[in-house]
Design a protein around this motif. Structure first.
Motif, PDB file in Angstrom:
ATOM      1  N   ILE A  50      13.648   1.565  -9.220  1.00 10.03           N
ATOM      2  CA  ILE A  50      12.276   1.683  -9.722  1.00 10.03           C
ATOM      3  C   ILE A  50      11.386   0.655  -9.037  1.00 10.03           C
ATOM      4  CG2 ILE A  50      10.809   1.319 -11.749  1.00 10.03           C
ATOM      5  CD1 ILE A  50      13.066   2.592 -13.428  1.00 10.03           C
ATOM      6  N   TYR A  51      11.903  -0.569  -8.902  1.00 13.97           N
ATOM      7  CA  TYR A  51      11.133  -1.622  -8.230  1.00 13.97           C
ATOM      8  C   TYR A  51      10.832  -1.233  -6.793  1.00 13.97           C
ATOM      9  CZ  TYR A  51      10.039  -6.073  -6.029  1.00 13.97           C
ATOM     10  OH  TYR A  51       9.432  -7.058  -5.297  1.00 13.97           O
ATOM     11  N   GLN A  52      11.845  -0.734  -6.075  1.00 13.60           N
ATOM     12  CA  GLN A  52      11.634  -0.333  -4.681  1.00 13.60           C
ATOM     13  C   GLN A  52      10.644   0.828  -4.595  1.00 13.60           C
ATOM     14  OE1 GLN A  52      15.548   0.405  -3.130  1.00 13.60           O
ATOM     15  NE2 GLN A  52      15.963  -1.746  -2.722  1.00 13.60           N
ATOM     16  N   GLU A  53      10.785   1.800  -5.491  1.00 14.79           N
ATOM     17  CA  GLU A  53       9.873   2.946  -5.473  1.00 14.79           C
ATOM     18  C   GLU A  53       8.443   2.511  -5.787  1.00 14.79           C
ATOM     19  OE1 GLU A  53       9.425   7.174  -7.772  1.00 14.79           O
ATOM     20  OE2 GLU A  53      11.440   6.461  -7.349  1.00 14.79           O
ATOM     21  N   LEU A  54       8.290   1.658  -6.795  1.00 14.72           N
ATOM     22  CA  LEU A  54       6.954   1.150  -7.124  1.00 14.72           C
ATOM     23  C   LEU A  54       6.386   0.330  -5.968  1.00 14.72           C
ATOM     24  CD1 LEU A  54       7.311   0.096 -10.870  1.00 14.72           C
ATOM     25  CD2 LEU A  54       5.942   1.963  -9.953  1.00 14.72           C
ATOM     26  N   THR A  55       7.248  -0.474  -5.356  1.00 14.33           N
ATOM     27  CA  THR A  55       6.799  -1.290  -4.221  1.00 14.33           C
ATOM     28  C   THR A  55       6.346  -0.396  -3.073  1.00 14.33           C
ATOM     29  OG1 THR A  55       8.319  -3.049  -4.850  1.00 14.33           O
ATOM     30  CG2 THR A  55       7.475  -3.110  -2.609  1.00 14.33           C
ATOM     31  N   GLN A  56       7.115   0.651  -2.782  1.00 14.26           N
ATOM     32  CA  GLN A  56       6.724   1.589  -1.717  1.00 14.26           C
ATOM     33  C   GLN A  56       5.416   2.283  -2.068  1.00 14.26           C
ATOM     34  OE1 GLN A  56      10.166   4.109  -1.389  1.00 14.26           O
ATOM     35  NE2 GLN A  56      11.188   2.796   0.097  1.00 14.26           N
ATOM     36  N   ASP A  57       5.299   2.745  -3.338  1.00 15.50           N
ATOM     37  CA  ASP A  57       4.068   3.412  -3.770  1.00 15.50           C
ATOM     38  C   ASP A  57       2.873   2.469  -3.646  1.00 15.50           C
ATOM     39  OD1 ASP A  57       5.538   5.666  -4.291  1.00 15.50           O
ATOM     40  OD2 ASP A  57       5.512   5.440  -6.480  1.00 15.50           O
ATOM     41  N   LEU A  58       3.051   1.218  -4.089  1.00 16.53           N
ATOM     42  CA  LEU A  58       1.955   0.256  -4.017  1.00 16.53           C
ATOM     43  C   LEU A  58       1.598  -0.074  -2.574  1.00 16.53           C
ATOM     44  CD1 LEU A  58       2.857  -2.158  -6.954  1.00 16.53           C
ATOM     45  CD2 LEU A  58       0.972  -0.525  -6.854  1.00 16.53           C
ATOM     46  N   ARG A  59       2.610  -0.181  -1.716  1.00 12.75           N
ATOM     47  CA  ARG A  59       2.326  -0.442  -0.300  1.00 12.75           C
ATOM     48  C   ARG A  59       1.574   0.729   0.324  1.00 12.75           C
ATOM     49  NH1 ARG A  59       8.004  -3.315   0.985  1.00 12.75           N
ATOM     50  NH2 ARG A  59       7.367  -5.413   0.416  1.00 12.75           N
ATOM     51  N   ALA A  60       2.012   1.961  -0.015  1.00 14.19           N
ATOM     52  CA  ALA A  60       1.325   3.146   0.515  1.00 14.19           C
ATOM     53  C   ALA A  60      -0.113   3.179   0.008  1.00 14.19           C
ATOM     54  CB  ALA A  60       2.066   4.413   0.102  1.00 14.19           C
ATOM     55  N   GLU A  61      -0.293   2.896  -1.275  1.00 13.59           N
ATOM     56  CA  GLU A  61      -1.648   2.887  -1.843  1.00 13.59           C
ATOM     57  C   GLU A  61      -2.490   1.774  -1.223  1.00 13.59           C
ATOM     58  OE1 GLU A  61      -3.792   2.632  -6.222  1.00 13.59           O
ATOM     59  OE2 GLU A  61      -1.692   3.193  -6.097  1.00 13.59           O
ATOM     60  N   LEU A  62      -1.871   0.611  -0.995  1.00 12.91           N
ATOM     61  CA  LEU A  62      -2.577  -0.499  -0.357  1.00 12.91           C
ATOM     62  C   LEU A  62      -3.000  -0.114   1.058  1.00 12.91           C
ATOM     63  CD1 LEU A  62      -3.525  -3.445  -0.441  1.00 12.91           C
ATOM     64  CD2 LEU A  62      -1.252  -4.108   0.347  1.00 12.91           C
ATOM     65  N   THR A  63      -2.130   0.571   1.777  1.00 13.42           N
ATOM     66  CA  THR A  63      -2.467   1.032   3.124  1.00 13.42           C
ATOM     67  C   THR A  63      -3.635   2.009   3.067  1.00 13.42           C
ATOM     68  OG1 THR A  63      -0.171   0.752   3.823  1.00 13.42           O
ATOM     69  CG2 THR A  63      -1.549   2.176   5.181  1.00 13.42           C
ATOM     70  N   GLU A  64      -3.593   2.934   2.096  1.00 13.52           N
ATOM     71  CA  GLU A  64      -4.696   3.896   1.938  1.00 13.52           C
ATOM     72  C   GLU A  64      -6.005   3.174   1.621  1.00 13.52           C
ATOM     73  OE1 GLU A  64      -3.676   6.857  -0.968  1.00 13.52           O
ATOM     74  OE2 GLU A  64      -1.867   7.455   0.119  1.00 13.52           O
ATOM     75  N   VAL A  65      -5.924   2.193   0.720  1.00 16.11           N
ATOM     76  CA  VAL A  65      -7.129   1.451   0.334  1.00 16.11           C
ATOM     77  C   VAL A  65      -7.667   0.658   1.525  1.00 16.11           C
ATOM     78  CG1 VAL A  65      -7.965  -0.455  -1.117  1.00 16.11           C
ATOM     79  CG2 VAL A  65      -6.581   1.363  -2.125  1.00 16.11           C
TER      80      VAL A  65
ATOM     81  N   ALA B 113      -7.301   1.462   4.677  1.00 15.57           N
ATOM     82  CA  ALA B 113      -7.901   2.439   5.595  1.00 15.57           C
ATOM     83  C   ALA B 113      -9.263   2.887   5.074  1.00 15.57           C
ATOM     84  CB  ALA B 113      -6.977   3.636   5.769  1.00 15.57           C
ATOM     85  N   ALA B 114      -9.342   3.134   3.763  1.00 16.78           N
ATOM     86  CA  ALA B 114     -10.625   3.535   3.168  1.00 16.78           C
ATOM     87  C   ALA B 114     -11.648   2.416   3.303  1.00 16.78           C
ATOM     88  CB  ALA B 114     -10.423   3.906   1.695  1.00 16.78           C
ATOM     89  N   LEU B 115     -11.214   1.172   3.111  1.00 18.09           N
ATOM     90  CA  LEU B 115     -12.107   0.024   3.259  1.00 18.09           C
ATOM     91  C   LEU B 115     -12.591  -0.097   4.699  1.00 18.09           C
ATOM     92  CD1 LEU B 115     -13.441  -2.502   2.063  1.00 18.09           C
ATOM     93  CD2 LEU B 115     -11.326  -3.740   2.557  1.00 18.09           C
ATOM     94  N   LYS B 116     -11.690   0.104   5.651  1.00 19.06           N
ATOM     95  CA  LYS B 116     -12.066   0.052   7.070  1.00 19.06           C
ATOM     96  C   LYS B 116     -13.084   1.145   7.377  1.00 19.06           C
ATOM     97  CE  LYS B 116     -10.098   0.358  11.703  1.00 19.06           C
ATOM     98  NZ  LYS B 116      -8.874   0.612  12.476  1.00 19.06           N
ATOM     99  N   ASP B 117     -12.816   2.362   6.875  1.00 13.76           N
ATOM    100  CA  ASP B 117     -13.762   3.465   7.091  1.00 13.76           C
ATOM    101  C   ASP B 117     -15.106   3.158   6.454  1.00 13.76           C
ATOM    102  OD1 ASP B 117     -11.798   4.824   8.444  1.00 13.76           O
ATOM    103  OD2 ASP B 117     -11.289   6.177   6.777  1.00 13.76           O
ATOM    104  N   ALA B 118     -15.070   2.598   5.243  1.00  6.25           N
ATOM    105  CA  ALA B 118     -16.323   2.264   4.553  1.00  6.25           C
ATOM    106  C   ALA B 118     -17.091   1.190   5.321  1.00  6.25           C
ATOM    107  CB  ALA B 118     -16.021   1.787   3.125  1.00  6.25           C
ATOM    108  N   ARG B 119     -16.378   0.212   5.867  1.00  5.18           N
ATOM    109  CA  ARG B 119     -17.041  -0.830   6.654  1.00  5.18           C
ATOM    110  C   ARG B 119     -17.664  -0.243   7.918  1.00  5.18           C
ATOM    111  NH1 ARG B 119     -12.641  -5.686   5.985  1.00  5.18           N
ATOM    112  NH2 ARG B 119     -13.427  -6.458   4.004  1.00  5.18           N
ATOM    113  N   GLN B 120     -16.923   0.646   8.584  1.00  2.54           N
ATOM    114  CA  GLN B 120     -17.466   1.289   9.788  1.00  2.54           C
ATOM    115  C   GLN B 120     -18.681   2.131   9.431  1.00  2.54           C
ATOM    116  OE1 GLN B 120     -14.055   3.361  11.319  1.00  2.54           O
ATOM    117  NE2 GLN B 120     -13.328   1.620  12.496  1.00  2.54           N
ATOM    118  N   SER B 121     -18.574   2.852   8.322  1.00  2.00           N
ATOM    119  CA  SER B 121     -19.697   3.673   7.876  1.00  2.00           C
ATOM    120  C   SER B 121     -20.893   2.796   7.527  1.00  2.00           C
ATOM    121  CB  SER B 121     -19.278   4.505   6.662  1.00  2.00           C
ATOM    122  OG  SER B 121     -20.354   5.268   6.185  1.00  2.00           O
ATOM    123  N   LEU B 122     -20.629   1.667   6.868  1.00  2.00           N
ATOM    124  CA  LEU B 122     -21.700   0.734   6.521  1.00  2.00           C
ATOM    125  C   LEU B 122     -22.348   0.178   7.783  1.00  2.00           C
ATOM    126  CD1 LEU B 122     -23.285  -0.956   4.479  1.00  2.00           C
ATOM    127  CD2 LEU B 122     -21.432  -2.633   4.562  1.00  2.00           C
ATOM    128  N   ALA B 123     -21.521  -0.177   8.776  1.00  2.00           N
ATOM    129  CA  ALA B 123     -22.066  -0.707  10.035  1.00  2.00           C
ATOM    130  C   ALA B 123     -22.925   0.348  10.713  1.00  2.00           C
ATOM    131  CB  ALA B 123     -20.935  -1.162  10.954  1.00  2.00           C
TER     132      ALA B 123
END
Length: 175
Positions: A66-81, A83-93
C-alpha cells in the motif's frame, strides 16, 4: 511410565485385585492424557503463534504494498502537477508577453488618437478659415461679376453709340 509397566500392572491386577490396579492404571492413563493434551495445547499455541506471525508478516507486506502504491500514485500526481505548473507558467509568460505587446499597442494608438485629434482641431480651424475666405471671395466674385456684367452692358451701349456715330454723316461745324 513405560508401556511395559502399564501392561504388567494390568496383568497383575487380574491376580491381586482389579480395584487397586485399575485405579493406578487410570491414574497413569489420565497423566498421559494430560501430558498429551498439554503437548497438543503447546502445539496449537505454537501453531497459533506461527499463524499470528504469518498474519503479522502478511500485514507488513500489505502495508508495504500500500505504501509503495501510494508513493507511486503520489509521485505520478506530483509529476502531473509539475507538468501542469510548467504549462501554466509558460502560458502565463506567453499571456504576459501578449498583454505587454497589447499594452504598448494601446499606448501607441492613444498617442496617435491624441495626435489626430490635435490635427483635427487644427484642420477644423483651417477649414473654417478657408470656408470664411471662400464665402468672402464668393461675395467679391459676385460683385466683380456684377461689375463685369455692367461694364459689358456699358461696352455694348458704347459700341452701339459708336456704330451709330460712324453711320451718321458728320457735319462740319459751322463757323
Amino acid at each position: 511410565m513405560e508401556t511395559g509397566v502399564i501392561v504388567a500392572l494390568v496383568t497383575a491386577a487380574g491376580a491381586t485385585g482389579a480395584g487397586v490396579t485399575g485405579t493406578v492404571a487410570a491414574h497413569i492413563l489420565s497423566r498421559r492424557t494430560r501430558a498429551a493434551q498439554q503437548r497438543l495445547a503447546a502445539a496449537q499455541a505454537r501453531q497459533a503463534e506461527a499463524a499470528a506471525e504469518q498474519l503479522h508478516a502478511e500485514g507488513d507486506r500489505i502495508r508495504q504494498d500500500i505504501y509503495q502504491e501510494l508513493t507511486q500514485d503520489l509521485r505520478a500526481e506530483l509529476t502531473e502537477v509539475k507538468a501542469a505548473l510548467k504549462d501554466a507558467r509558460q502560458s502565463l509568460a506567453a499571456t504576459s508577453a501578449e498583454a505587454e505587446r497589447l499594452r504598448l499597442r494601446v499606448v501607441e494608438l492613444e498617442s496617435r488618437i491624441a495626435q489626430l485629434a490635435q490635427t483635427e482641431q487644427h484642420l477644423s480651424a483651417e477649414l473654417r478659415s478657408a470656408q470664411a475666405e471662400r464665402d468672402q471671395l464668393r461675395v467679391q466674385l459676385a460683385g466683380k461679376d456684377a461689375t463685369i456684367t455692367a461694364l459689358t452692358a456699358q461696352i455694348g451701349d458704347l459700341k452701339a453709340q459708336l456704330a451709330g456715330l460712324q453711320q451718321a454723316p458728320v457735319t462740319a461745324p459751322r463757323t
